[in-house]
Design an enzyme around this catalytic site. Sequence first.
Site, PDB file in Angstrom:
ATOM      1  N   GLU A  22      -1.829 -15.743 -22.514  1.00 14.96           N
ATOM      2  CA  GLU A  22      -0.281 -16.251 -21.687  1.00 14.96           C
ATOM      3  C   GLU A  22       0.110 -17.493 -21.873  1.00 14.96           C
ATOM      4  O   GLU A  22       1.145 -18.053 -20.917  1.00 14.96           O
ATOM      5  CB  GLU A  22      -0.636 -15.538 -20.468  1.00 14.96           C
ATOM      6  CG  GLU A  22      -1.703 -16.210 -20.305  1.00 14.96           C
ATOM      7  CD  GLU A  22      -2.694 -15.025 -18.736  1.00 14.96           C
ATOM      8  OE1 GLU A  22      -1.387 -14.620 -17.595  1.00 14.96           O
ATOM      9  OE2 GLU A  22      -3.302 -15.692 -18.808  1.00 14.96           O
ATOM     10  N   ARG A  75      10.173 -16.253 -12.320  1.00 16.56           N
ATOM     11  CA  ARG A  75      11.385 -15.370 -12.330  1.00 16.56           C
ATOM     12  C   ARG A  75      11.243 -14.499 -10.898  1.00 16.56           C
ATOM     13  O   ARG A  75      11.897 -13.400 -10.631  1.00 16.56           O
ATOM     14  CB  ARG A  75      10.087 -14.112 -13.222  1.00 16.56           C
ATOM     15  CG  ARG A  75       9.326 -13.481 -12.354  1.00 16.56           C
ATOM     16  CD  ARG A  75       8.085 -12.865 -13.224  1.00 16.56           C
ATOM     17  NE  ARG A  75       7.445 -12.173 -13.298  1.00 16.56           N
ATOM     18  CZ  ARG A  75       5.889 -11.127 -13.516  1.00 16.56           C
ATOM     19  NH1 ARG A  75       7.210  -9.769 -13.694  1.00 16.56           N
ATOM     20  NH2 ARG A  75       5.674 -11.251 -13.568  1.00 16.56           N
ATOM     21  N   HIS A 122       0.897  -1.608  -0.185  1.00 18.45           N
ATOM     22  CA  HIS A 122      -0.174  -0.048   0.386  1.00 18.45           C
ATOM     23  C   HIS A 122       0.913   1.746   0.213  1.00 18.45           C
ATOM     24  O   HIS A 122       0.854   2.102  -0.513  1.00 18.45           O
ATOM     25  CB  HIS A 122      -0.887   0.296   1.453  1.00 18.45           C
ATOM     26  CG  HIS A 122      -2.150  -0.986   0.956  1.00 18.45           C
ATOM     27  ND1 HIS A 122      -2.610  -0.942  -0.096  1.00 18.45           N
ATOM     28  CD2 HIS A 122      -2.402  -1.615   1.994  1.00 18.45           C
ATOM     29  CE1 HIS A 122      -3.541  -2.333   0.661  1.00 18.45           C
ATOM     30  NE2 HIS A 122      -3.708  -2.430   1.653  1.00 18.45           N
TER      31      HIS A 122
END
Length: 591
Positions: A438, A472, A196
């Site tokens: 994807e 990744r 946040h």
Amino acid sequence: MTGRPRIFRGIGASPGVAIGTVFLLDRRKVRVPRYHIQPENVAHELERLKAAVARSVGQLEGIRQRFAGEGMEHQTILEAHAMMVRDRALFDEAAGLVTEELINAEWATSRVIERIREMFGRLSDAYFRERRGDIDFIGDRIIRNLVGQIADVADLDLPEAGTIVVAHDLSPADAAILSRQRVTAFVTEAGGKTSHTSIVARSLDVPAVVGVRGILDAAGSGDLVVVDGLEGHVLLRPTSNQVERGRKRADHYQRLNLELLEAKALPAETLDGFSVKVAGNIELPTELAAVLRRGAEGIGLYRTEFLFLGRSEAPSEEDHYRTYCRIFDEVGDQEVTIRTFDLGGEKVFGAMPTESEPNPALGLRAIRFCLKSPAVFEPQVAGLLRAAVHGRLRIMLPMVSGVEEVRAARQIIATVVRQLSRDGKPHKSDVPVGVMVEVPSAAITADYLAAESDFFSIGTNDMLQFLLAVDRTNERVDYLYLPLHPAVLRVLATCVHAATAHRIPVSVCGEMAANPLYTPIFVALGVGELSMNAASIPSVKRLIRELAKADCDELFAEVQRTTTHAEALALVTSFMHEKTSLASSPWQTGA
């Protein structure tokens, strides 16, 4: 000012360079009292717990309402936290521990929060891992109310100018209040790109560095500090030379940023007339203002998973409808592409089945979970179709692996259309339905999918992971995550060619779209839309205006003849230096 200079490294969460004085905001967890109680004290302890929950909800609602009329950009986060606090499942589990194990309310609450936190911590998705902070914040608020140690930033005497807030972490309530103060930068020990603090800092265009370990213990109130949100560096008690370098870097960034923002309203069109629509990616409705302010031409990807966060039950049709209408209130007549929820596998909410899967990332998730859970999927579809009356909406299906899933999803959409018509609810029945490409099988059969879809959006993040078999987030193999790998370039070309042949639009919405280094490749391929985070929009728009598609075509022809990522990268880097001005290439600093 005393003490020697120190350099801390963290994660550059919001770009920019700031120089100011430290304001310490110690938000480390309150000490949790732990003791056993007598059976006759159970009722009293449950009443304490109930009262603390009620106070917590009231405080969050009070903060939200305090800023409701001032256009606060993170109302949704505070609403979600209030909803999470009042969730009956959390109270019931804590109450059960009090009753069965005869422990005090603080101890019971901390155990429930820790269990939920650990569940989120096991997830591989970075956005959902960061939601551990949400769990911590609501637990901390309840416990502080139990022990009488609640304090919000509004109660603090915060300096009005030149303040750099240094904290362990910032709650959404802290961020809401600080957003109305003249804060120069944020530095936190916790957090990542999707925490946040990062979201709020980017929305306010305030530099921020998060994940800076040890800064809270080393910094003192009033210390001079240089915060570099581009490189992720924090200079505590800098030397005069370091301050001067920081000022020059800040001035350079501000000049470049102003240049980019001045051109934000100009079309992203190459020197020889090829147009690219540059849109924004958002996780939360609260990020809308930031992407629009940066020049986004609509929303190319709105991830709807946040709607499910912290709920014991799935969002209702009305929940979906109100959320999407709020987006159209801000974007006007610009197009918005909303991705149906990518949940399942390891991304779970309270009402979902919790059976473990050997490999959840490749398990029952995204469109697969939607098709098997019509009771969860249909309300979202209904909310989307109803909201489409108020704006230009496209529906995107995630993780599609073949034509069968597109057809099945369209059948559900048709069923919802008939139900809305029977109920007399205003809606659109012809909303474009597209595919997020994807999964390798989707890319390989892109010609089949293009015949069944209204548009393509290529999600390069997961595509590269699946195509190259590389996680990744795994530091041991992330060197194999190569965006210019020949296989990646071939797959991108296959997808674009299939879309072009079937005359449907194609966009790219993964991290590759946000990196100007790859922009010439997408221009050469003929990609008509790039969608990205707010900070990257001005840079990419400016770069496109410096390029000629003919030059990009020549570059791509050369790149296609390479056999390694390194060779391709060398060609692209050389092209960028030769054909673009370095001042308009923030990709060099990772922006």
